[in-house]
Design an enzyme around this catalytic site. Structure first.
Site, PDB file in Angstrom:
ATOM      1  N   SER C 291      35.838  21.268  44.281  1.00  0.00           N
ATOM      2  CA  SER C 291      36.324  21.734  42.996  1.00  0.00           C
ATOM      3  C   SER C 291      36.877  23.128  43.157  1.00  0.00           C
ATOM      4  CB  SER C 291      35.175  21.753  41.997  1.00  0.00           C
ATOM      5  OG  SER C 291      35.424  22.687  40.968  1.00  0.00           O
ATOM      6  N   LYS C 297      30.528  21.069  44.243  1.00  0.00           N
ATOM      7  CA  LYS C 297      30.840  19.671  43.928  1.00  0.00           C
ATOM      8  C   LYS C 297      31.301  18.859  45.145  1.00  0.00           C
ATOM      9  CE  LYS C 297      31.433  18.290  40.103  1.00  0.00           C
ATOM     10  NZ  LYS C 297      32.674  18.541  39.367  1.00  0.00           N
ATOM     11  N   GLU C 304      37.312   7.325  41.936  1.00  0.00           N
ATOM     12  CA  GLU C 304      37.826   7.417  40.564  1.00  0.00           C
ATOM     13  C   GLU C 304      39.265   6.918  40.495  1.00  0.00           C
ATOM     14  OE1 GLU C 304      36.149  11.291  38.526  1.00  0.00           O
ATOM     15  OE2 GLU C 304      36.452  11.659  40.663  1.00  0.00           O
TER      16      GLU C 304
END
Lengths: 474, 474, 474, 474
Positions: C291, C297, C304
């Site tokens: 991130s 992260k 996704e």
């Protein structure tokens, strides 16, 4: 003209009363099955009768029919309204649709004068009027339902302005947020939904009545009078458009689709939060079910159904657009396919909104589980980076890289950032002081995010007040 | 933790500059292919730079960065704007997206101070801001295009307020209408489309900037200042919602879908009208093509493509709703799928609107063929029925049945209603007089349909004036 | 014919070489933008040239053109194939499509004899042939990709035939299963996907070549010869159908949609499993991203995106069906809209399959976390109920109710079923013995589910062998 | 656990009999509304009972229940089958679904032994089994319907092998074809539809029964026995997949969507052909309707509805894919949304197929109007070009340009190509002889298109024979 079929089509039995004058054979059963709409458009009965009453009063007012005839018709229509509302409707597929059922019953009640009602109108403008009135009513009902859902969300936000939970991006713990803030995110989505429905309502609120079949009429009708009587803002401007237009249905279904998407997102979160792995909430018995084979289950069926039902609503929107694609003007029978899809979508959305409202109002929040989860995963890493920017006056990008090193160190030690010894911080940059620990707790983190629209408890409380004010105003 | 893969993941080459601090291995080529967005989000460069400039000026104004740093950054951004507008953008998929390309170039131009720009923001609020600005711009462009189409329709309506053509229902000749009236039906549809786009614009015109990753920020930013600078009406109210929300894209695509449906209907009519069987219009050479094998063809390719392209626009809307269904908050990478679909749909609609405008402006109307077709098929039967209602003071339903008998008689004689001898009329009802013939011509028919919104030339001329006034006002 | 437009359409510049003989004005830029397909149908170049070579050889064989002419054309086509494959294609939108580009280049290379190639064919049958060949090739490539994904799944299943994880229904822990069994569920889905693509391939493998524009041809062509040369099973049976048919594209996109749904389900699970709350797997660095603002992260971006990209594939399928809805025979230009949607969907699916294969192969499984989760939530309650049925010889429904009481008791004691004291069991039914504990461990539970297709490690190992055999056979 | 709601949830009234053991409060009315499926899944009663009987017989055969118990259960099930088939089903939404209705009634009929039936199964595998059986039955019914439609098309083709009509591309007259050939184009489409349904049937014909909730069972069941009893080819291979899989529904709906598209194309042509402008056919009274306001109309309502209903079928397919997108394994309640969409789509398609069959069988063909239209528009221009290629031995492209000049000349003279004087031809090329006229008649044109799959009457007659043979074989 080659006669290809050998069927005898000369029999006259069963000729349709409305348009059968010219046909020597009645429609077949198959035709009746595919053609009749009475089994679904009966839902329009109140709108249809209201439209007929407005039309009748206007015909009297401009002198097209006499007061006596008008009174007889109005009285008859009133009777039919009472009958159907009371469950008395003799459905006869041969009469095709609700318009013919009302007209035929009117004929029975008041005799041939009933035939004067159809002066200067057509089923094309009638059904367009009925459908606009029906959707207008649906929007008003839905608005009340959506407002109730917003109230449930605001109540929950109010009770949980201080409740810390993990904020996720990519379903990874990103930064701590408050549960109240999370609830209010949905308040905003529903607020936009309500706005879209209102815009749809404003745009559709024009009266097609008097457009007749497609071209207007030679009778000296007063369309403004009927528009007023039915609560429309004005008559539609073009008769061809008025009978060909189903924009208002598509726009209604588009707004419904987006609202359903919002419900599906919240529903998905409820399913996640109810899982043993998250454990953030516990649905009430009212909104859970058990399993026939696994007695320990508390299944979030209601949430799953709210998540799934977006499919049929979007399917309806898609289906209707498919129907309208490439249709030449003016009215085509294709347009009869607009109703069942819309009825189903509207009913489905209403039910889901009510179910979601109940689920939100009833659900129990496990604040401890939320807090524990918020503390995991170095959720305050951004706070650390921001602190470095401020304390060391360094560019964010540099702070970001330093934070990355500290996160790796914490991972290596299998601990949180706040559990790292100060020397570890100092090893990364000698200017880091004890003060750094103040930004590493999740409570301080959420408290600090006090920018406009941010997640801090103070901001959430202000947002709750603002939301309540908006709800009171409507 | 079981180590399943045998790949060596310890190599550090190619680590991404932005978030690679923690990763010891670089993303694979496949990952780059699926993950990078620079090949499409480069279209946001102007919006992205405008957002960064507004953010930078605000950071200076509230004292988060110094004036000197701010000036350096602003100057650098200005240079990048000029470079990219001039075609100079070194695309590097490793830099993933337009945000990183701008930031990296800024670093090259102004050094480490570039890193200060990312204080108090995130790519999540950045891309949300860029996309809103981009769609706002698209809506403004589309509005101009749609207005041009309306102007073409009004011009055509003006020129053909008197031109009689058959009005169709079920593609059967129903009643005569004027071609001007028909053109104005599409004016109304486009008017609603413009309204929907404006509603979408109003609703989207809030600034997500300052929502940061999802929770707001602890820096004392001024979101109202950046909102003003970017022409937004206000900042968004909830940071979680702001980074999770793509309603404005769906709403834009829904409005685009309906506009495309309108174009598809008009396009279908143009294809019909251009056929030898209808022969109502002749498309200009500009908007026709020939055939490689059939030299005589004048193919309405442009109309067919306008009819077909509704497919990809609705497909895009449907696809994006599919993406959003059931997505938990806040930002998920799924949302990157919002752009290509939208770019394609917006480009497609713009092109179709322009092509349709040209086709309408250029097309030649065969008024004789239209008039001939209007006279066929007993198109004035309703006029006859209406006359019977008035002249004999009978209910419409009775008039309808009498007309049916006269139509059958005309069919039997293979002539038009106006060609029937008076005695035929009288045989149906002795009260029918010579006067009946006055309502049987198509010219009289359209002239008589003078109700508000009706097809009469007078009404069309009024509607044209009203339409021009509306167009002037915008 | 009223001339409405004032534009001068008499200029002849730019008349299209292919069909311009009859037109006195060239198409406008807009028309070129909407009409030209060369920017996407250039992907057909190899198929187009292969089709032309087959057609040419046949024309020679049946004596329609001479061997010399045929040789010249074939040599020219071979040159063009080499040129385009090498990147040399001068795109000129005025030449519209790949067919004209090839033909024009052929003319340059071999002179007027090139014009003989278009004998007895049309762009309508040419493009239908090209597209079938292209999709056939895509299916073969996709099949290889899907097989690789199956192999990755089987390998994982093999390694984890014994790994216990919670089986979920409603995302509630239901019964323990093995991770190997879970992987094999996706093996089955992909197996069906491959079957659907093969069925599509079989059905599409007919040659439209020789259907000409729509009616066949008067030249004595040999369609079986060209079909054979291009690897088709036979010629299509009806020329009108052959040029109007895009079933094979819709069927391909339908199969692709279902495959994409499978990927989206697996991707959603990967996102869940990667969350801190589940912690079942850890994606490799290759398939994670970080991130920009939250350095800690590990985002499952690839998963996704695989989940999201189902949107554009289904959108493409939906869009193409919209295009085809209600199209009269035979060829309409609408059908040109079939390509871009399909290219994008095919590319997207291929990429997702490859990415998913990599993710599965690379992912690390946290067997401890899975086992711990499987033990929670009374996952062996069904085992208890089944044991009661067997041990006490009671109906399942009665056993279900008894189990429910024991689950409530365990909840009250905040322990697992296996931690309940024997007297608690006996209080529910005196016949319950110590033996009950044997069915309350998750390991015993999965081992016992040995029915055909069940989750026991033995069954999984057999299924892995069977899957490997199936993969070897293909 | 914070208790947020103030509702009293301690009341126990109305607890659901099946899974209520653990719940202290009954589901609310809203929950019942959203959750119950009995109002639609009652359509599964025959399948559900058949599945239960197969399961019961197997339980007896392997010794899980006694013969006596088995006999009692089987007899009870037989009674219930008779009752429900006879219209006796007491619907109670509290019993949720058809499975519970059957089970509860069985309990009433045979007492507690009924509870033994649910050994080694779950509603998850039960409903999967029911739905597969139901769709299998639908496919068999649809296949019969589609075959009847093919028969009607072949009969029409047979009667009209010689009937000349214009073949259209871009709705412009392109080349003459025979009406028989046109009918057979649809025969081919339906043939592919049937193939797709058969492929779907083959793929779905596996028995999920015995997969239990998701993991299989520890009871020693014989899944091959139940599969055989229910006519399945084999048991499904993976229990997790078996209860999570709705591929067969999507595949069924995809095949249905494509079939519906074919019907929509034919329906659109029927609407066109029925218009006064085309006048190619006249629908029978059976399949036309009149107008309430325009007595002369013969509206092709049935065709319009067949064209429109593709919308709801595709909407259903799209909606179900939306439901399945991103669903984690195994069973989620979302999947209950599969049924209503599918029932509606299946019913709709069946009805449309039957209506279309009737319309085709009944329609009267106006061969004169078709022939006249075929002669217009220089439909034999390609024949001329082909003749020039053969007669002058010139490349097709050159012939194409010469033909273009002759078409322009005919247009200028406002006549057909065959009406041009020979000197006009000679002016274009001196080698043109009288023989040219032989290819300019539409009759000769269709006769000459004798290539395989071409439109010539001889080819059509062969195709009719081949089609009849195929139909006889099924």
């Amino acid at each position: 003209m080659t006669k290809d079929n050998t069927q005898d089509t000369t029999k006259s039995a069963g000729a349709n009363a409305l348009w059968g004058g010219r046909f020597s054979a009645g429609p077949s059963q198959l035709m009746e099955d595919v053609n009749a709409s009475i089994h679904f458009d009966r839902r329009f009965f109140a709108q249809d009768i209201a439209g007929s009453m407005a039309h009748c009063s206007m015909l009297v007012a401009v002198g097209i029919i006499t007061t006596d005839d008008g009174d007889a018709i109005l009285e008859g229509l009133q009777t039919i309204q009472t009958e159907i509302a009371g469950g008395q409707l003799n459905v006869d597929p041969k009469l095709e649709d609700i318009h013919m059922h009302v007209e035929t019953r009117l004929q029975e009640l008041v005799g041939d004068v009933a035939g004067r009602l159809h002066t200067a109108r057509s089923r094309n403008d009638q059904v367009a009027t009925d459908f606009r009135l029906w959707i207008r009513g649906q929007i008003d009902d839905l608005d009340a339902g959506l407002k109730a859902l917003q109230t449930a969300l605001v109540d929950k936000a109010d009770a949980h302005a201080n409740t810390v939970m993990p904020g996720f991006t990519h379903l990874q713990v990103a930064q701590p947020v408050t549960f109240g803030h999370h609830m209010l995110a949905y308040f905003e989505m529903i607020e936009r939904d309500r706005g879209r429905f209102q815009d749809c309502r404003t745009r559709l609120n024009e009266s097609p009545l008097g457009s007749a079949a497609l071209a207007g009429t030679s009778f000296p009708i007063d369309r403004i009078m009927t528009a007023d009587a039915l609560g429309f803002d004005r008559p539609t401007a073009n008769s061809l458009d008025a009978v060909s237009d189903r924009d208002f249905v598509v726009e209604f279904l588009s707004a419904a689709s987006l609202a359903a998407i919002h419900l599906s997102r919240l529903a998905d979160e409820i399913v996640l939060w109810s899982s043993a792995q998250f454990g953030f909430i516990r649905l009430s018995d009212q909104y859970s079910t058990g399993s026939s084979i696994m007695p320990q289950k508390r299944n979030p069926d209601a949430a799953e159904l709210c998540r799934a039902k977006v499919g049929r609503i979007i399917g309806a929107q898609n289906g209707l657009m498919m129907v309208l694609k490439g249709l030449p003007l003016a009215y085509s029978k294709d347009m009869q396919e607009d109703k069942e899809l819309t009825f189903d979508a509207a009913d489905t959305l209403s039910l889901c909104v009510a179910v979601m409202t109940g689920m939100i109002a009833d659900m129990n929040v496990n604040t401890k589980a939320m807090a524990a989860a918020a503390s995991a995963g170095h959720a305050t890493a951004t706070d650390l980076a921001d602190w470095l920017v401020r304390a060391l006056d360094i560019p964010f990008r540099e702070a970001h890289h330093m934070t990355g090193r500290l996160v790796r160190e914490a991972d290596a030690q299998n601990c949180g950032l706040k559990d790292l010894a100060l020397e570890i911080f100092i090893a990364v940059d000698g200017r880091i002081s004890e003060e750094v620990y103040s930004v590493l707790s999740v409570e301080n983190s959420v408290r600090s995010r006090n920018s406009l629209g941010g997640t801090s408890p103070d901001r959430v409380r202000v947002a709750v007040q603002s939301a309540r004010t908006r709800l009171d105003k409507d």
